[in-house]
Each structure stands twice: as C-alpha cells, then as structure tokens.
Scaffold this motif. Structure first.
Motif, PDB file in Angstrom:
ATOM      1  N   ARG A  68      16.737  40.846   9.249  1.00  0.00           N
ATOM      2  CA  ARG A  68      15.670  39.900   9.615  1.00  0.00           C
ATOM      3  C   ARG A  68      14.428  40.652  10.101  1.00  0.00           C
ATOM      4  NH1 ARG A  68      19.818  36.221  10.850  1.00  0.00           N
ATOM      5  NH2 ARG A  68      20.164  37.064  12.941  1.00  0.00           N
ATOM      6  N   ALA A  69      14.649  41.677  10.923  1.00  0.00           N
ATOM      7  CA  ALA A  69      13.512  42.452  11.449  1.00  0.00           C
ATOM      8  C   ALA A  69      12.797  43.193  10.319  1.00  0.00           C
ATOM      9  CB  ALA A  69      14.005  43.434  12.504  1.00  0.00           C
ATOM     10  N   ARG A 111      12.725  42.351   7.081  1.00  0.00           N
ATOM     11  CA  ARG A 111      11.999  41.379   6.236  1.00  0.00           C
ATOM     12  C   ARG A 111      10.700  40.947   6.911  1.00  0.00           C
ATOM     13  NH1 ARG A 111      13.784  37.773   2.316  1.00  0.00           N
ATOM     14  NH2 ARG A 111      15.343  38.733   0.987  1.00  0.00           N
ATOM     15  N   GLU A 112      10.765  40.770   8.209  1.00  0.00           N
ATOM     16  CA  GLU A 112       9.558  40.376   8.932  1.00  0.00           C
ATOM     17  C   GLU A 112       8.530  41.510   8.881  1.00  0.00           C
ATOM     18  OE1 GLU A 112      10.367  38.964  12.924  1.00  0.00           O
ATOM     19  OE2 GLU A 112       8.210  39.039  13.365  1.00  0.00           O
ATOM     20  N   SER A 139       6.711  41.696   5.661  1.00  0.00           N
ATOM     21  CA  SER A 139       6.056  40.439   5.244  1.00  0.00           C
ATOM     22  C   SER A 139       6.864  39.700   4.185  1.00  0.00           C
ATOM     23  CB  SER A 139       4.645  40.712   4.703  1.00  0.00           C
ATOM     24  OG  SER A 139       3.900  41.435   5.641  1.00  0.00           O
ATOM     25  N   ASP A 143       9.227  37.517   5.162  1.00  0.00           N
ATOM     26  CA  ASP A 143       9.860  36.396   5.891  1.00  0.00           C
ATOM     27  C   ASP A 143       9.147  35.087   5.552  1.00  0.00           C
ATOM     28  OD1 ASP A 143       7.554  37.368   7.116  1.00  0.00           O
ATOM     29  OD2 ASP A 143       8.162  36.712   9.103  1.00  0.00           O
ATOM     30  N   TYR A 144       9.172  34.756   4.274  1.00  0.00           N
ATOM     31  CA  TYR A 144       8.454  33.565   3.815  1.00  0.00           C
ATOM     32  C   TYR A 144       8.933  32.292   4.492  1.00  0.00           C
ATOM     33  CZ  TYR A 144       7.347  36.717  -0.013  1.00  0.00           C
ATOM     34  OH  TYR A 144       6.931  37.780  -0.737  1.00  0.00           O
ATOM     35  N   ALA A 168      10.810  31.446   7.401  1.00  0.00           N
ATOM     36  CA  ALA A 168      11.363  32.004   8.629  1.00  0.00           C
ATOM     37  C   ALA A 168      12.600  31.275   9.146  1.00  0.00           C
ATOM     38  CB  ALA A 168      10.289  32.042   9.702  1.00  0.00           C
ATOM     39  N   ASN A 174      16.492  33.257   3.920  1.00  0.00           N
ATOM     40  CA  ASN A 174      15.995  34.496   4.483  1.00  0.00           C
ATOM     41  C   ASN A 174      17.057  35.289   5.219  1.00  0.00           C
ATOM     42  OD1 ASN A 174      13.542  35.454   3.943  1.00  0.00           O
ATOM     43  ND2 ASN A 174      12.458  34.325   5.521  1.00  0.00           N
TER      44      ASN A 174
END
Ligand code: ATP
Ligand code: MG
Length: 340
Positions: free
Chosen positions: A320-321, A323-324, A327, A329-330, A332, A337
C-alpha cells in the motif's frame, strides 16, 4: 516493536550442513530478539527449476522440516511460502525499472552461477533478474537484517541500491537492509569446490541417514598429494579441515590434528573417522527431531499455511505504501488496490 529479519532458502532440495553454519544457526539464535520471517523461496527456485514444479513443491515441505529440526520455532519465526505472497511479484515489476541490464550483468554471484549452470546467453530472464526479486522479498517485509552466506552479499548490496533509488525518487517508504554473515561465510563442498550447494551434488544434507553421511565423508576430497600416511599433507583448501573448523567444538584438538597432518604421519582415513564422529554429534539430534516432525505432516503444513497468511499481511502494508509513493493508489479505499 522488535526489528525485523528476513531470510530464506530456495526449495531446490533439502538443506545441508553449509546452511546450518552459514545461516540457520544465526537465525535460531536471533529469532527471539527479532521479528523473524523465513521465506520458502519457491518462486525463485522456479527461475532455474521451472521444468520441475513438482520437485520445488515437494521441497517446500522438506525445507520446512529442516527449519523445525534445527530449532526454528514457529512461535518465534514465521515461515512464508513466497508464491503465497503475490505482492513480492508486484514489487519485483516496479523495481525492475530501477536497475539496468549492465548492472545486473556485473553481479558476481549470478555471473558465476550462469557459468556453472552452462546458461550462457540463454539464461532465463527470470533467473538473470533474481537479485531484483530478492530485493522485493527483503523490502516487502521491511527487514533491517538479512542473515546470509557470503555468496548472497551482492544481493543485499543490490537491494540497498534499489531502496535508496526508490526512496529518493518516490518517497522514503522502504527500509535499507544490512547483511549478517553466519559463523562460516562459505562452507566448501565435499569435492573441495568453493561452495557446498544443493544443486552441485557436493552436499551433506541435514536429512541424510547416518550411513549416507559416513559414505560421503569416506569419499571426500582431501589433499591429492597426500599419498602415504607419513607424507606431509595440506590442510588449506582441504574440506576435511574446513568441516572440522566449522563443527568441532574442541579447538585445541583441531589445531593438534592440523599440525600432525601437515607434519606427516596422520592418515586421511583416521581424520575422516574423527570428522564423522564430530558431524554425527551435530546431525544425530537434528535427524531425530526431523523424523519426529515428519510424523506429523498436517501440523507442519498448518505452520506454513498460517505463516504465509501472516507474511502476506505484512507485505500488503508495504504494498500500500509503495503504491501510494508511486502514485498508483487510484482507488484508495477499494479492494483492487489492496491486492485482493
Ligand atoms: P542452490 O544450489 O539451489 O542455489 P544453495 O545450496 O546455494 O542451493 P540457497 O537456498 O541458494 O542454497 O541458499 C540459502 C542460504 O544459505 C543463503 O543465505 C546462502 O548464502 C546460504 N548458503 C548456501 N550454501 C552455503 C554454504 N556452502 N556455506 C555458507 N552458506 C551457504
Ligand atoms: Mg544458492
């Protein structure tokens, strides 16, 4: 929170005495102080065993038995099957952008393995990039420390480079690991080759029965010029003495045997007989514990299943971190995701 360890083995065969002194013992010692994850690296095993998926699968259980036999405690250490954590594959894809082909070509361990396996230019791409997937293994678990044999040092260095590059480019979310080399950096093979390996046919396995160990020790390479008992012998590059150094707790006795061998008058048969006693003192109890666990395959499987589930939870947090940071994390809040 305890600091984390990630280590692992390729289930290409059962584990050998090189693993014991190279990394298993340090894992057993450190499992209480560290939050320990041990990866059964089946995906990595497939990079050079893709034609033998059944063999890899069977060896996952064999290696898990080896772990239990040497004293890794599933209450302290989490056993994780790599293919059960698809986040690792996802991370690998992202990290592949951060390394160059020319840099991968320079990895000394991969280079020598490619030569050893006779791959040449036909090296499977998956095998060629396995140091990148190892970076994914380590960072998925946010490990600070990685106990390994010496041959793995370039992989930890590669991981650190990827981590620094990622953190600089995107956001500082990955943990930079350091290697911890075991008591013996590299145990040589029975044939005198630099490294005992599952895949080189030069190993004493933790699961070998006593008569098999005896047979292997009798056939071990020694100094080829030590023809008569009274001849002086070489102990350097002689795996018999490397094993005594690694396994005989009586240092004074080893020093004495070494001096006697070098001076002449000590025969190979005699030293080997002593080595066998020394090895059996270590292997006997391991063999017994292994046989005991092997009588309960359902319990072993449950340990691995539960470990893999917990491992995936940890990797999902990293994912998760990542992907964020990238960018990606479309959605969220959406399941898509979180990786399912
Ligand atoms: P393979 O031949 O399939 O590559 P392997 O014997 O090299 O098998 P791995 O599963 O690749 O075993 O290695 C697992 C860990 O054990 C790594 O950290 C590696 O450095 C360590 N290790 C393997 N062989 C030795 C050895 N002979 N001496 C010390 N450490 C070793
Ligand atoms: Mg290896």
């Amino acid at each position: 929170m305890k600091p984390r360890i990630l280590t692992g083995d390729r289930p290409t065969g059962p584990l050998h005495i090189g693993h014991l002194v190279g990394s298993l013992r340090s894992r057993v010692r450190l499992q209480h102080e560290f939050d320990t994850y041990v990866l059964l690296a089946d995906v990595q095993a497939l990079t050079d065993h893709f034609e033998h998926p059944r063999r890899v699968r069977d060896n996952v259980m064999q290696v898990a038995l080896d772990y239990l036999a040497v004293g890794l405690d599933p209450r302290e250490a989490t056993f994780v099957v790599q293919s059960g954590v698809p986040e690792i594959a996802e991370l690998t894809v992202f990290y592949l952008n951060l390394v160059t082909v020319s840099h991968l070509r320079q990895n000394p361990t991969v280079k020598s393995e490619i030569a050893q396996k006779g791959f040449g230019e036909s090296v499977p791409a998956g095998f060629f990039v396995y140091p990148v997937s190892q970076a994914a293994d380590i960072t998925a678990f946010g490990a600070q420390v990685v106990p390994v044999g010496e041959d793995q040092l370039p992989m930890i260095e590669q991981t650190a480079e990827i981590v620094r590059r990622f953190n600089r480019l995107y956001a500082p979310v990955l943990v930079e690991p350091r290697a911890l080399v075991g008591e013996v950096a590299r145990l040589p093979g029975l044939d005198g080759k630099a490294k005992m390996s599952k895949s080189l046919g030069n190993a004493i396995f933790l699961s070998d029965p006593a008569d098999e160990v005896a047979r292997k020790v009798r056939g071990m390479y020694t100094d080829p010029n030590h023809l008569r008992v009274e001849d002086p012998g070489r102990t350097e590059g002689n795996p018999v003495f490397a094993y005594l150094d690694a396994f005989d707790p009586d240092r004074a006795r080893v020093a004495e045997l070494r001096a006697h061998y070098e001076r002449g008058g000590l025969g190979d048969v005699k030293v080997k007989r002593h080595l066998l006693d020394v090895l059996e003192a270590t292997l006997g109890p391991i063999r017994e514990r292994r046989a005991e666990f092997a009588r309960h395959p359902d319990e072993v499987e449950a340990v691995v299943r539960e470990g893999t589930r917990r491992g995936r939870e940890v990797a999902a947090v990293t994912m998760r971190a990542v992907r964020e940071a990238m960018s990606l994390d479309y959605f969220a809040d959406a399941e898509i995701n979180a990786g399912g």
